[in-house]
Scaffold this motif. Structure first.
Motif, PDB file in Angstrom:
ATOM      1  N   SER A   1       0.851  -1.173   0.000  1.00 18.27           N
ATOM      2  CA  SER A   1       0.000   0.000   0.000  1.00 18.27           C
ATOM      3  C   SER A   1       0.899   1.238   0.000  1.00 18.27           C
ATOM      4  CB  SER A   1      -0.862  -0.048   1.260  1.00 18.27           C
ATOM      5  OG  SER A   1      -1.865   0.900   1.187  1.00 18.27           O
TER       6      SER A   1
ATOM      7  N   MET B   1      -0.247   4.130   2.852  1.00 17.77           N
ATOM      8  CA  MET B   1      -0.647   3.842   4.225  1.00 17.77           C
ATOM      9  C   MET B   1       0.520   4.147   5.170  1.00 17.77           C
ATOM     10  SD  MET B   1      -2.219   0.322   5.676  1.00 17.77           S
ATOM     11  CE  MET B   1      -0.752  -0.691   5.724  1.00 17.77           C
ATOM     12  N   THR B   2       0.294   5.073   6.112  1.00 19.80           N
ATOM     13  CA  THR B   2       1.405   5.468   6.973  1.00 19.80           C
ATOM     14  C   THR B   2       1.091   5.314   8.455  1.00 19.80           C
ATOM     15  OG1 THR B   2       0.638   7.746   6.941  1.00 19.80           O
ATOM     16  CG2 THR B   2       2.339   7.153   5.347  1.00 19.80           C
TER      17      THR B   2
ATOM     18  N   SER C   1       2.335  -1.523   4.518  1.00 17.25           N
ATOM     19  CA  SER C   1       2.699  -0.136   4.256  1.00 17.25           C
ATOM     20  C   SER C   1       4.057  -0.031   3.576  1.00 17.25           C
ATOM     21  CB  SER C   1       2.736   0.641   5.566  1.00 17.25           C
ATOM     22  OG  SER C   1       3.445   1.855   5.382  1.00 17.25           O
TER      23      SER C   1
END
Ligand code: ADP
Ligand code: ZN
Length: 177
Positions: A49, A52-53, A73
Motif C-alpha cells: 500500500s 498507508m502510513t 505499508s
C-alpha cells in the motif's frame, strides 16, 4: 549466479538481507502459507500500500468464504530490514493469533510479536500537531497533543471530543505542520 545456502536458512537469517533484501511479498506469502499454514491461506492476497502510513500492516475481510486482503505499508516497511517485513504484525491480536505466533516462532526462530515497534516511523508521518491550552496539557497519556498525518484539526467529529470537553474544556491550536 547467487551461491545457494548449504543448509536451509531460518526465514529471519541475516544472510537473507543480502541474498534478497527486497523480497516479492506475494511469493513469500505463498511460501509461508505452504510452510506454516498447511496451504490454508490460498484465499488471502497480499499487496503493498503506497500511502498507508499509520500502521505497518492491515487486514480486511470480505465476509464469509470471501477473500482476505492484507496490505503492507510501503513507506514504513520498504526501507526497513527484510526481517521486519517477515515479522510484520498489528496490535489487537487475540489468543488464537498468539497460539500460531508462538508455534511459528518456535519452529523457525522468528520474533513475531503482537506489538509493532515502528512508532518512530509512524511519527515521521504525523506532521500536523495541535496542542490543547487546558489542564489536559499535564495529563497522561497525551499531554494535550494531537498529532496527525492529515491536516484534520481536532473537532466534534472525533469520538473522544465530548469526553475532552467534559474533562478538560481547553482549546486546540495548531503548533506544527
Ligand atoms: P490516530 O492516532 O489513529 O490517527 P486520531 O488522530 O483520530 O487517531 O486520534 C488519536 C489522537 O487523539 C490521540 O493520539 C490523542 O492525541 C487524541 N485523543 C484521543 N483520545 C483523547 C482524549 N480522550 N482526550 C484528548 N485527546 C485524545
Ligand atoms: Zn485539553
Amino acid at each position: 549466479s547467487q551461491p545457494r545456502p548449504e543448509r536451509p536458512l531460518s526465514i529471519v537469517d541475516e544472510t537473507w538481507e543480502m541474498l534478497d533484501p527486497n523480497p516479492d511479498v506475494r511469493a513469500m506469502f505463498l511460501q509461508f502459507n505452504d510452510k506454516f499454514f498447511w496451504g490454508k491461506l490460498s484465499g488471502v492476497e497480499v499487496k503493498w500500500s503506497p500511502r498507508m502510513t499509520l500502521c505497518a500492516g492491515v487486514c480486511s475481510y470480505e465476509g464469509r468464504g470471501g477473500l482476505c486482503s492484507i496490505r503492507l505499508s510501503e513507506p514504513l516497511l520498504k526501507l526497513r530490514p527484510r526481517k521486519d517485513l517477515v515479522q510484520v504484525d498489528r496490535d489487537g491480536h487475540g489468543p488464537e493469533f498468539c497460539k500460531h505466533m508462538n508455534r511459528i516462532n518456535q519452529a523457525s526462530g522468528t520474533n513475531i510479536t503482537i506489538y509493532h515497534s515502528f512508532h518512530d516511523e509512524v511519527d515521521v508521518y504525523r506532521q500536523h500537531w495541535w496542542r490543547c491550552n487546558g489542564p489536559c496539557q499535564n495529563r497522561k497519556p497525551f499531554f494535550g497533543y494531537v498529532k496527525r498525518a492529515m491536516n484534520r484539526p481536532p473537532s466534534a467529529r472525533d469520538p473522544w471530543w465530548a469526553e475532552h470537553q467534559m474533562t478538560c474544556g481547553g482549546t486546540y491550536t495548531k503548533i506544527k505542520e
